[in-house]
Write an enzyme that holds these catalytic residues in place. Sequence first.
Site, PDB file in Angstrom:
ATOM      1  N   GLY A 129       0.829  -1.196   0.000  1.00  0.00           N
ATOM      2  CA  GLY A 129       0.000   0.000   0.000  1.00  0.00           C
ATOM      3  C   GLY A 129       0.859   1.240   0.000  1.00  0.00           C
ATOM      4  N   GLN A 134       3.176  10.007   0.799  1.00  0.00           N
ATOM      5  CA  GLN A 134       4.460   9.294   0.851  1.00  0.00           C
ATOM      6  C   GLN A 134       5.333   9.556  -0.374  1.00  0.00           C
ATOM      7  OE1 GLN A 134       2.509   5.350   2.046  1.00  0.00           O
ATOM      8  NE2 GLN A 134       4.502   5.231   3.042  1.00  0.00           N
ATOM      9  N   CYS A 191       6.141   0.122   7.457  1.00  0.00           N
ATOM     10  CA  CYS A 191       5.744   1.216   6.566  1.00  0.00           C
ATOM     11  C   CYS A 191       6.909   1.535   5.638  1.00  0.00           C
ATOM     12  CB  CYS A 191       5.386   2.445   7.400  1.00  0.00           C
ATOM     13  SG  CYS A 191       4.972   3.904   6.436  1.00  0.00           S
ATOM     14  N   LEU A 192       6.615   1.789   4.381  1.00  0.00           N
ATOM     15  CA  LEU A 192       7.675   2.114   3.423  1.00  0.00           C
ATOM     16  C   LEU A 192       8.383   3.417   3.783  1.00  0.00           C
ATOM     17  CD1 LEU A 192       5.856   1.150   0.103  1.00  0.00           C
ATOM     18  CD2 LEU A 192       7.652  -0.131   1.279  1.00  0.00           C
ATOM     19  N   HIS A 233      -4.061   1.684   7.583  1.00  0.00           N
ATOM     20  CA  HIS A 233      -2.703   2.246   7.561  1.00  0.00           C
ATOM     21  C   HIS A 233      -2.612   3.365   6.518  1.00  0.00           C
ATOM     22  CE1 HIS A 233       1.830   1.688   7.752  1.00  0.00           C
ATOM     23  NE2 HIS A 233       1.684   2.376   6.627  1.00  0.00           N
ATOM     24  N   GLU A 234      -3.150   3.107   5.318  1.00  0.00           N
ATOM     25  CA  GLU A 234      -3.041   4.099   4.234  1.00  0.00           C
ATOM     26  C   GLU A 234      -3.955   5.304   4.486  1.00  0.00           C
ATOM     27  OE1 GLU A 234      -0.537   3.655   2.586  1.00  0.00           O
ATOM     28  OE2 GLU A 234      -0.259   1.519   2.951  1.00  0.00           O
ATOM     29  N   HIS A 237      -2.339   7.697   6.759  1.00  0.00           N
ATOM     30  CA  HIS A 237      -1.369   8.585   6.103  1.00  0.00           C
ATOM     31  C   HIS A 237      -2.058   9.858   5.603  1.00  0.00           C
ATOM     32  CE1 HIS A 237       2.527   6.634   6.033  1.00  0.00           C
ATOM     33  NE2 HIS A 237       2.025   5.498   5.586  1.00  0.00           N
TER      34      HIS A 237
HETATM   35 ZN   LIG Z   1       2.958   3.688   5.567  1.00  0.00          ZN
END
Ligand SMILES: [Zn+2]
Length: 272
Positions: A129, A134, A191-192, A233-234, A237
């Site tokens: 995701g 991000q 998380c990326l 999670h997304e 953000h």
């Molecule tokens: Zn994330």
Amino acid sequence: MESIFRLPSWLLSLSTTRRAFTKNPHHNTSKLPLCNLRHPFLKRPPLDFTVGKIPLLLQSTREASSLVSAGWFQGLTQKKMDLPDIVKAGDPVLHEPALDIASEEIGSEKIQKIIEDMIQVMRKAPGVGLAAPQIGIPLKIIVLEDTETYINYAPKEETNAQQREPFDLLVIINPKLTKKGNKSALFFEGCLSVDGFRALVERYLEVEVIGLGRDGCPIKVNAIGWKARILQHECDHLDGTIYVDKMVPRTFRTVENLDLPLPSGCPKLGVQ
Ligand SMILES: [Zn+2]
């Protein structure tokens, strides 16, 4: 959200080296007009020999070809200068709320390009995701997908407990999330934007998300288990929230320490 892969320590050091080669620009782009939100080309080392954090040289031909079909190589075949970098934790843009997109803007070349970039960045990472902030774009867009290939790299008992099932690519604009039922689930999450770390995060077990698709049509997604976690999670953000803002703090750890015992007094993993 990051795929939950275990990275061997020798690869971790390679990853660290690679990061040292990749100089992140300052991504505080929240006040810039959209046309200026592209990131400059960043010089990278010539060979990225991890695919999905699994050493490529150790994969069988069959595995490698299934990775190709999963889209894992798409980022390698695309000109890297076309793709933005992922904004890392520490940049205030990740704590800024994102803006709604007017429905008449969704079909514009600008928005469609952002969506395409997000899909490519997510797959290249690889992740399950990604939210527009991000890549430094403060707009309410999320993309997510989970594949059989990703899931097969995690232990079966773990993915069963997480209720993790593959699902096709989802693009959701202006998502609105509501919880369904009263159950929650506690699992490690990554998380990326927070490379190399994991922590326990409690999430609703089941959610519903309404929003618009990339064609501007209304969509509704009902999700349970891991897919519900990715959606939460997304969507977080887009509110300027990273998982570290709501993790169980004492469980924050590096990926290589993921299997070490939890500190005493920590809640147990699983559906609550
Ligand atoms: Zn994330």
